[in-house]
Design a protein around this motif. Structure first.
Motif, PDB file in Angstrom:
ATOM      1  N   PRO A  38     114.167 -10.400  43.281  1.00  0.00           N
ATOM      2  CA  PRO A  38     114.237  -8.989  44.316  1.00  0.00           C
ATOM      3  C   PRO A  38     114.005  -9.646  45.691  1.00  0.00           C
ATOM      4  O   PRO A  38     113.760  -8.862  46.129  1.00  0.00           O
ATOM      5  CB  PRO A  38     113.750  -8.090  43.191  1.00  0.00           C
ATOM      6  CG  PRO A  38     112.434  -8.359  42.689  1.00  0.00           C
ATOM      7  CD  PRO A  38     112.721 -10.351  41.815  1.00  0.00           C
ATOM      8  N   GLY A  39     112.770 -10.107  45.240  1.00  0.00           N
ATOM      9  CA  GLY A  39     112.137 -10.390  47.086  1.00  0.00           C
ATOM     10  C   GLY A  39     110.905 -10.061  46.695  1.00  0.00           C
ATOM     11  O   GLY A  39     110.355  -9.029  46.648  1.00  0.00           O
ATOM     12  N   ALA A  40     110.058 -10.512  47.530  1.00  0.00           N
ATOM     13  CA  ALA A  40     108.101  -9.632  47.781  1.00  0.00           C
ATOM     14  C   ALA A  40     108.562  -8.859  48.294  1.00  0.00           C
ATOM     15  O   ALA A  40     107.324  -8.208  48.035  1.00  0.00           O
ATOM     16  CB  ALA A  40     107.936 -10.805  48.814  1.00  0.00           C
ATOM     17  N   ARG A  41     109.281  -7.469  49.472  1.00  0.00           N
ATOM     18  CA  ARG A  41     109.420  -6.557  49.598  1.00  0.00           C
ATOM     19  C   ARG A  41     110.124  -6.026  48.556  1.00  0.00           C
ATOM     20  O   ARG A  41     108.688  -4.463  48.439  1.00  0.00           O
ATOM     21  CB  ARG A  41     110.289  -6.430  51.364  1.00  0.00           C
ATOM     22  CG  ARG A  41     110.175  -4.873  50.976  1.00  0.00           C
ATOM     23  CD  ARG A  41     110.947  -5.043  52.692  1.00  0.00           C
ATOM     24  NE  ARG A  41     111.084  -5.166  53.820  1.00  0.00           N
ATOM     25  CZ  ARG A  41     111.499  -5.949  54.980  1.00  0.00           C
ATOM     26  NH1 ARG A  41     112.120  -4.796  54.637  1.00  0.00           N
ATOM     27  NH2 ARG A  41     110.938  -6.415  56.224  1.00  0.00           N
ATOM     28  N   ALA A  42     110.712  -5.785  47.411  1.00  0.00           N
ATOM     29  CA  ALA A  42     111.248  -4.954  46.533  1.00  0.00           C
ATOM     30  C   ALA A  42     109.879  -5.065  45.839  1.00  0.00           C
ATOM     31  O   ALA A  42     109.230  -4.003  45.201  1.00  0.00           O
ATOM     32  CB  ALA A  42     111.860  -5.531  45.968  1.00  0.00           C
ATOM     33  N   LEU A  43     109.117  -6.738  45.339  1.00  0.00           N
ATOM     34  CA  LEU A  43     108.061  -6.084  44.287  1.00  0.00           C
ATOM     35  C   LEU A  43     106.872  -5.466  45.254  1.00  0.00           C
ATOM     36  O   LEU A  43     106.198  -5.127  44.455  1.00  0.00           O
ATOM     37  CB  LEU A  43     108.113  -7.788  44.005  1.00  0.00           C
ATOM     38  CG  LEU A  43     108.585  -8.801  43.464  1.00  0.00           C
ATOM     39  CD1 LEU A  43     108.054 -10.375  43.510  1.00  0.00           C
ATOM     40  CD2 LEU A  43     109.169  -7.889  41.458  1.00  0.00           C
ATOM     41  N   LEU A  44     106.193  -5.583  46.753  1.00  0.00           N
ATOM     42  CA  LEU A  44     105.681  -4.995  46.737  1.00  0.00           C
ATOM     43  C   LEU A  44     105.482  -3.658  46.847  1.00  0.00           C
ATOM     44  O   LEU A  44     104.731  -2.473  46.521  1.00  0.00           O
ATOM     45  CB  LEU A  44     105.295  -5.100  48.661  1.00  0.00           C
ATOM     46  CG  LEU A  44     104.656  -6.557  48.128  1.00  0.00           C
ATOM     47  CD1 LEU A  44     104.352  -7.510  49.025  1.00  0.00           C
ATOM     48  CD2 LEU A  44     103.338  -6.609  47.747  1.00  0.00           C
ATOM     49  N   ARG A  45     107.294  -3.003  46.344  1.00  0.00           N
ATOM     50  CA  ARG A  45     107.146  -1.758  46.570  1.00  0.00           C
ATOM     51  C   ARG A  45     107.475  -1.413  45.520  1.00  0.00           C
ATOM     52  O   ARG A  45     106.871   0.010  45.054  1.00  0.00           O
ATOM     53  CB  ARG A  45     108.844  -1.456  47.348  1.00  0.00           C
ATOM     54  CG  ARG A  45     109.913   0.136  47.774  1.00  0.00           C
ATOM     55  CD  ARG A  45     111.144  -0.333  48.097  1.00  0.00           C
ATOM     56  NE  ARG A  45     111.141   1.055  48.163  1.00  0.00           N
ATOM     57  CZ  ARG A  45     112.049   2.077  46.832  1.00  0.00           C
ATOM     58  NH1 ARG A  45     112.434   0.898  45.879  1.00  0.00           N
ATOM     59  NH2 ARG A  45     112.596   3.332  47.447  1.00  0.00           N
ATOM     60  N   GLY A  46     107.419  -1.812  44.502  1.00  0.00           N
ATOM     61  CA  GLY A  46     107.384  -1.370  42.949  1.00  0.00           C
ATOM     62  C   GLY A  46     106.338  -1.391  42.904  1.00  0.00           C
ATOM     63  O   GLY A  46     105.611   0.598  42.400  1.00  0.00           O
ATOM     64  N   ALA A  47     104.851  -2.379  43.460  1.00  0.00           N
ATOM     65  CA  ALA A  47     103.686  -2.463  43.481  1.00  0.00           C
ATOM     66  C   ALA A  47     102.947  -1.256  43.436  1.00  0.00           C
ATOM     67  O   ALA A  47     102.136  -0.131  43.153  1.00  0.00           O
ATOM     68  CB  ALA A  47     103.368  -2.766  43.629  1.00  0.00           C
ATOM     69  N   GLY A  48     103.986  -0.416  44.525  1.00  0.00           N
ATOM     70  CA  GLY A  48     102.865   0.731  46.197  1.00  0.00           C
ATOM     71  C   GLY A  48     103.622   1.927  44.960  1.00  0.00           C
ATOM     72  O   GLY A  48     102.729   2.481  44.615  1.00  0.00           O
TER      73      GLY A  48
END
Length: 607
Positions: free
Chosen positions: A287-297
């Motif tokens: 999904p891309g780093a931004r989407a992964l970080l958003r999920g983690a957030g």
């Protein structure tokens, strides 16, 4: 004996908190835009709404705001318009289900109703009456706060908070209805997923077996929280897998939300988030780093209120993790460390390949109370028939689940800690069973016989466990007395005590007075008996118990004559010799477990 009015009040106290969860979840389904219909939509609404309701109760009870059943009814009614819109916008089935499938669905509904009624019976499951209900009860009577001498109150209690409305209404037996709804939700989610991957008939059978399998029967009628952890964790991992198959970003958002709820339910379920992110990142559709970080957030934001709560009550937001740096708050580090070791003793598992193989076989055929025979033979019998060349997404899902399961089996082998993972066994079992049934007449006959034989065994156990509980709705005290006569005797002596009454362990929720549990695993601060060389000296133990308001103890002793001033318990004997305690001769000695006797002892106030 309960009359019709009392039974109606019990039923309402069980229904309204669960309906409130559905109402809250219905509003959450709309912005998430998860495409689901029927029982799957209801299950998603309940599971998501339960996570939201838990956080709402955490906030409100921290401020001392009561949660009456009327508020639950209002939340349920407020969610009705959102639920109707979700039903209107849901995808429609191309054709009505066959009659046989509808009959199996009806059987699943009957099983769900029996589970719910059994959950309204008295709490006679050990961990439920020993600490789950007492902790939730303390938070229903007063604001959420530190509970000295209750280590489990600091180990995440997201599902426990859902019991607060029923307890606040004076209906402790209704609290477990939430657990029954988690069981029904897991069954509905499995039904939908198996229907997509195999057939609607297979999905309906999967729902029936999910409700009747011994692991569910062991927990669904109790205030054990593991099915709640399982529902949040399973949905988080399932939605991450759906991302790898569809690329729909809505699945990632909902997966992260559920992973955060799972971490709030129990601390070990925090492993669900990295597992879900790994499935999404490695399953062939990164999904891309931004989407992964958003999920983690999103998951971190959901878990933040519990981090704040732990920081306030223990000084360590991640308690009991990082205790070497951040401390263990009011608890003894030795207790926390020994508790982690004890979790590994629920199954005597040698940490090697042979030990793991033995453990896996025991899940089908074993007799160990924590894991033996709890999943039944179908995952093993049918699952192997599903083995074929697989897709990358399926391989990543399988590898992630295997890694989580190995970690669980190594450190916490009681199968209830693997409830987010166990439902996935239904998927290969359904695929393998369908292949067997389609292989010809002999295969169809073999599949039918396996289903009938296993189903009969599961239903027999369900009936043995559930029907007496349902029959006990009118007279819960008689059922409690029949199941645990020693705890009923303990209750009689506790009622004669002074102040807070210290007891070794057991049915704290049954007691008519506040109690202090002397067992080291529960109190986190006192070694009343010697454990692995650890022992609290009598003077220190006496001072601690007095600080906790303890005026009396009820302890179990071996019967028979002893020297004057001795009971056979070293700490109490030291107090008796020093004149700091006295045996209550006016209280009868009542039968405890193993031929022992309960004895009431008063602490003598110091000058």
């Amino acid at each position: 004996m309960r009359g019709p009015a009392e039974l109606a009040a019990l039923l309402l106290a069980g229904l309204l908190p669960s309906l409130a969860c559905v109402g809250l979840g219905a509003w959450l389904l709309r912005p998430l835009r998860l495409r689901a219909a029927g029982s799957e939509a209801l299950a998603q609404a309940f599971v998501l709404g339960a996570g939201v309701a838990s956080l709402a109760i955490l906030g409100l009870r921290s401020l001392g705001v009561p949660i009456p059943l009327g508020a639950c009814a209002a939340a349920a009614l407020a969610g009705w318009p959102a639920l109707r819109r979700a039903a209107r916008d849901a995808p429609r089935a191309a054709a009505p289900a066959p009659r046989r499938t509808r009959a199996v669905d009806a059987a699943a509904l009957v099983l769900a109703a029996l589970t719910f009624l059994a959950a309204l019976g008295p709490e006679t499951y050990w961990d439920g009456f020993e600490y789950h209900l007492p902790i939730a009860g303390a938070w229903s009577r007063g604001p959420i706060r530190a509970l000295p001498g209750w280590l489990d109150a600091e180990l995440r209690a997201g599902v426990d908070l859902l019991y607060v409305p029923a307890l606040g209404a004076g209906q402790p037996d209704a609290a477990a209805a939430v657990t029954a709804c988690f069981a029904a939700s897991l069954a509905a989610l499995l039904r939908a997923e198996v229907s997509r991957r195999v057939s609607p008939g297979a999905g309906s059978l999967a729902a029936c077996f999910a409700l009747a399998v011994p692991l569910t029967v062991q927990s669904a009628a109790s205030t054990y929280v593991d099915l709640g952890v399982g529902a949040h964790g399973f949905l988080a991992l399932l939605l991450a897998d759906r991302w790898t198959r569809s690329g729909d970003p809505r699945h990632l958002t909902a997966s992260a939300l559920c992973a955060g709820f799972a971490a709030n339910d129990k601390l070990h379920a925090a492993a669900i988030l990295p597992a879900a992110l790994a499935i999404a990142a490695l399953g062939g559709r990164p999904p891309g780093a931004r989407a992964l970080l958003r999920g983690a957030g999103i998951a971190a934001a959901v878990a933040l209120p519990w981090l704040v709560k732990e920081g306030v009550t223990t000084g360590n937001p991640f308690f009991p993790l990082f205790g070497g740096w951040l401390g263990f708050g009011p608890f003894d580090a030795r207790h926390v460390q020994l508790r982690a070791l004890r979790l590994g003793t629920d199954y005597p598992l040698p940490r090697d390949a042979a030990g793991l193989a033995t453990y896996l076989v025991s899940l089908t055929f074993g007799r160990n109370v924590y894991s033996g025979g709890l999943i039944g033979p179908l995952p093993l019998a049918f699952g192997v028939l599903a083995i074929r060349r697989t897709t990358r997404a399926a391989a990543v899902l399988g590898a992630t689940l295997a890694a989580l399961f190995l970690a669980q089996a190594w450190s916490m082998p009681a199968l209830r800690f693997a409830t987010p993972l166990v439902p996935f066994l239904a998927l290969p079992a359904a695929v393998g069973g369908a292949r067997l049934a389609r292989s010809g007449r002999s295969g169809l006959l073999a599949a039918a016989l396996a289903l009938a034989a296993t189903g009969s065994l599961h239903l027999a156990r369900l009936g043995i466990d559930y029907l007496p509980r349902i029959a006990a709705l009118r007279d819960p005290r008689a059922y409690e007395r029949a199941v645990f006569p020693d705890q009923d005797a303990l209750r009689q002596l506790v009622a004669r005590g002074r102040g807070v009454v210290a007891i070794p362990m057991g049915a704290a929720a049954w007691m008519d007075r506040p109690v202090y549990l002397l067992h080291w695993e529960r109190n986190g601060e006192l070694f009343f008996d010697r454990v692995r060389g650890q022992y609290t000296p009598p003077d220190e133990a006496l001072a601690l118990l007095r600080r906790r308001g303890v005026g009396s103890l009820v302890i179990d002793v071996a019967p028979g004559a002893r020297a004057p001033g001795e009971l056979g318990q070293p700490t109490v004997d030291a107090w008796l010799r020093a004149g700091a305690a006295r045996v209550r001769d006016d209280a009868p000695r009542l039968p405890a477990r193993g031929g022992r006797e309960w004895v009431l002892v008063d602490l003598v106030e110091s000058n």
